[in-house]
Design a protein around this motif. Structure first.
Motif, PDB file in Angstrom:
ATOM      1  N   CYS A  16     -21.782 -38.798  20.065  1.00 38.95           N
ATOM      2  CA  CYS A  16     -20.418 -39.313  20.270  1.00 38.95           C
ATOM      3  C   CYS A  16     -19.835 -39.702  18.959  1.00 38.95           C
ATOM      4  O   CYS A  16     -18.627 -39.187  18.593  1.00 38.95           O
ATOM      5  CB  CYS A  16     -20.391 -40.410  21.063  1.00 38.95           C
ATOM      6  SG  CYS A  16     -18.613 -40.867  21.696  1.00 38.95           S
ATOM      7  N   ARG A  20     -16.229 -38.504  16.829  1.00 43.09           N
ATOM      8  CA  ARG A  20     -15.409 -39.418  16.496  1.00 43.09           C
ATOM      9  C   ARG A  20     -15.223 -39.056  14.921  1.00 43.09           C
ATOM     10  O   ARG A  20     -13.897 -38.987  14.350  1.00 43.09           O
ATOM     11  CB  ARG A  20     -15.757 -40.997  16.483  1.00 43.09           C
ATOM     12  CG  ARG A  20     -14.839 -41.730  16.214  1.00 43.09           C
ATOM     13  CD  ARG A  20     -15.175 -42.990  15.936  1.00 43.09           C
ATOM     14  NE  ARG A  20     -16.057 -42.825  14.405  1.00 43.09           N
ATOM     15  CZ  ARG A  20     -16.513 -44.059  13.808  1.00 43.09           C
ATOM     16  NH1 ARG A  20     -16.432 -44.980  14.274  1.00 43.09           N
ATOM     17  NH2 ARG A  20     -17.374 -43.591  12.831  1.00 43.09           N
ATOM     18  N   ARG A  55     -18.998 -42.603  29.730  1.00 43.09           N
ATOM     19  CA  ARG A  55     -17.860 -43.101  29.459  1.00 43.09           C
ATOM     20  C   ARG A  55     -17.803 -44.583  28.573  1.00 43.09           C
ATOM     21  O   ARG A  55     -16.943 -44.718  27.944  1.00 43.09           O
ATOM     22  CB  ARG A  55     -17.211 -43.372  30.765  1.00 43.09           C
ATOM     23  CG  ARG A  55     -16.732 -41.967  31.409  1.00 43.09           C
ATOM     24  CD  ARG A  55     -16.192 -42.251  32.752  1.00 43.09           C
ATOM     25  NE  ARG A  55     -15.928 -41.021  33.581  1.00 43.09           N
ATOM     26  CZ  ARG A  55     -15.164 -40.358  33.422  1.00 43.09           C
ATOM     27  NH1 ARG A  55     -14.049 -40.529  32.532  1.00 43.09           N
ATOM     28  NH2 ARG A  55     -14.803 -38.974  34.001  1.00 43.09           N
ATOM     29  N   ALA A  56     -18.752 -45.283  28.886  1.00 42.30           N
ATOM     30  CA  ALA A  56     -18.666 -46.607  28.335  1.00 42.30           C
ATOM     31  C   ALA A  56     -19.011 -46.374  26.828  1.00 42.30           C
ATOM     32  O   ALA A  56     -18.447 -47.077  25.922  1.00 42.30           O
ATOM     33  CB  ALA A  56     -19.776 -47.350  29.116  1.00 42.30           C
ATOM     34  N   VAL A  58     -18.319 -43.798  24.825  1.00 43.56           N
ATOM     35  CA  VAL A  58     -17.166 -43.285  24.324  1.00 43.56           C
ATOM     36  C   VAL A  58     -16.113 -44.359  24.072  1.00 43.56           C
ATOM     37  O   VAL A  58     -15.612 -44.463  23.097  1.00 43.56           O
ATOM     38  CB  VAL A  58     -16.546 -42.103  25.232  1.00 43.56           C
ATOM     39  CG1 VAL A  58     -14.991 -41.516  24.663  1.00 43.56           C
ATOM     40  CG2 VAL A  58     -17.383 -40.800  25.168  1.00 43.56           C
ATOM     41  N   GLU A  59     -15.776 -45.061  25.107  1.00 47.94           N
ATOM     42  CA  GLU A  59     -14.920 -46.289  24.847  1.00 47.94           C
ATOM     43  C   GLU A  59     -15.342 -47.080  23.794  1.00 47.94           C
ATOM     44  O   GLU A  59     -14.547 -47.552  23.101  1.00 47.94           O
ATOM     45  CB  GLU A  59     -14.861 -47.034  26.268  1.00 47.94           C
ATOM     46  CG  GLU A  59     -13.964 -47.994  26.200  1.00 47.94           C
ATOM     47  CD  GLU A  59     -13.737 -48.784  27.515  1.00 47.94           C
ATOM     48  OE1 GLU A  59     -13.225 -50.164  27.443  1.00 47.94           O
ATOM     49  OE2 GLU A  59     -13.768 -48.296  28.587  1.00 47.94           O
ATOM     50  N   ARG A  60     -16.619 -47.662  23.726  1.00 47.40           N
ATOM     51  CA  ARG A  60     -16.997 -48.413  22.539  1.00 47.40           C
ATOM     52  C   ARG A  60     -17.137 -47.783  21.165  1.00 47.40           C
ATOM     53  O   ARG A  60     -16.615 -48.437  20.371  1.00 47.40           O
ATOM     54  CB  ARG A  60     -18.429 -48.867  23.032  1.00 47.40           C
ATOM     55  CG  ARG A  60     -18.952 -50.111  22.511  1.00 47.40           C
ATOM     56  CD  ARG A  60     -20.292 -50.568  23.067  1.00 47.40           C
ATOM     57  NE  ARG A  60     -21.241 -49.943  22.403  1.00 47.40           N
ATOM     58  CZ  ARG A  60     -21.989 -49.117  22.826  1.00 47.40           C
ATOM     59  NH1 ARG A  60     -21.982 -48.568  24.025  1.00 47.40           N
ATOM     60  NH2 ARG A  60     -23.029 -48.487  22.091  1.00 47.40           N
ATOM     61  N   ASN A  63     -13.329 -47.524  20.242  1.00 52.32           N
ATOM     62  CA  ASN A  63     -12.808 -48.615  20.036  1.00 52.32           C
ATOM     63  C   ASN A  63     -13.202 -49.614  18.688  1.00 52.32           C
ATOM     64  O   ASN A  63     -12.883 -50.879  18.563  1.00 52.32           O
ATOM     65  CB  ASN A  63     -12.671 -49.760  21.209  1.00 52.32           C
ATOM     66  CG  ASN A  63     -11.736 -49.050  22.299  1.00 52.32           C
ATOM     67  OD1 ASN A  63     -10.607 -48.552  22.046  1.00 52.32           O
ATOM     68  ND2 ASN A  63     -12.003 -49.018  23.559  1.00 52.32           N
TER      69      ASN A  63
END
Length: 106
Positions: A16, A20, A55-56, A58-60, A63
């Motif tokens: 991930c 990014r 999903r968790a 990717v979000e972390r 962000n």
């Protein structure tokens, strides 16, 4: 990041971060997995647990709530399984996490 499910949370995070980093460096995603004809079936086989975990992650990461274990890598490959990619000699190897070796521009 589903292709790194077998490498656990750390491997999934590393993949991930690579995506990014690619986006932050103005590169396209270059994600070969998106071209898989069986992508939906592949993701479904991983199970809901890994979908939620992915999903968790990717979000972390997106962000800014995690440290990059790849040291800014923008590329990766499982070189034991697929060999050294044509682009690797022009890159700097940053780290190996699970089955993936990570690289960034020199």
């Amino acid at each position: 990041i589903g292709e790194a499910v077998s490498e656990g949370k750390k491997g999934m995070e590393a993949v991930c971060f690579t995506y990014r980093n690619r986006l932050q460096n103005g590169l396209n995603l270059g994600c070969v997995a998106l071209k898989r004809k069986d992508l939906d079936a592949f993701v479904a086989r991983q199970g809901k647990k890994y979908e939620v975990l992915a999903r968790a992650i990717v979000e972390r990461i997106f962000n800014g709530q995690a440290k990059d274990p790849t040291f800014g890598a923008t590329h990766y490959e499982n070189i034991e399984r697929f060999g050294i990619p044509y682009w690797a000699p022009d890159m700097k190897k940053t780290v190996k996490i699970g089955n993936h070796t990570f690289y960034k521009e020199k």
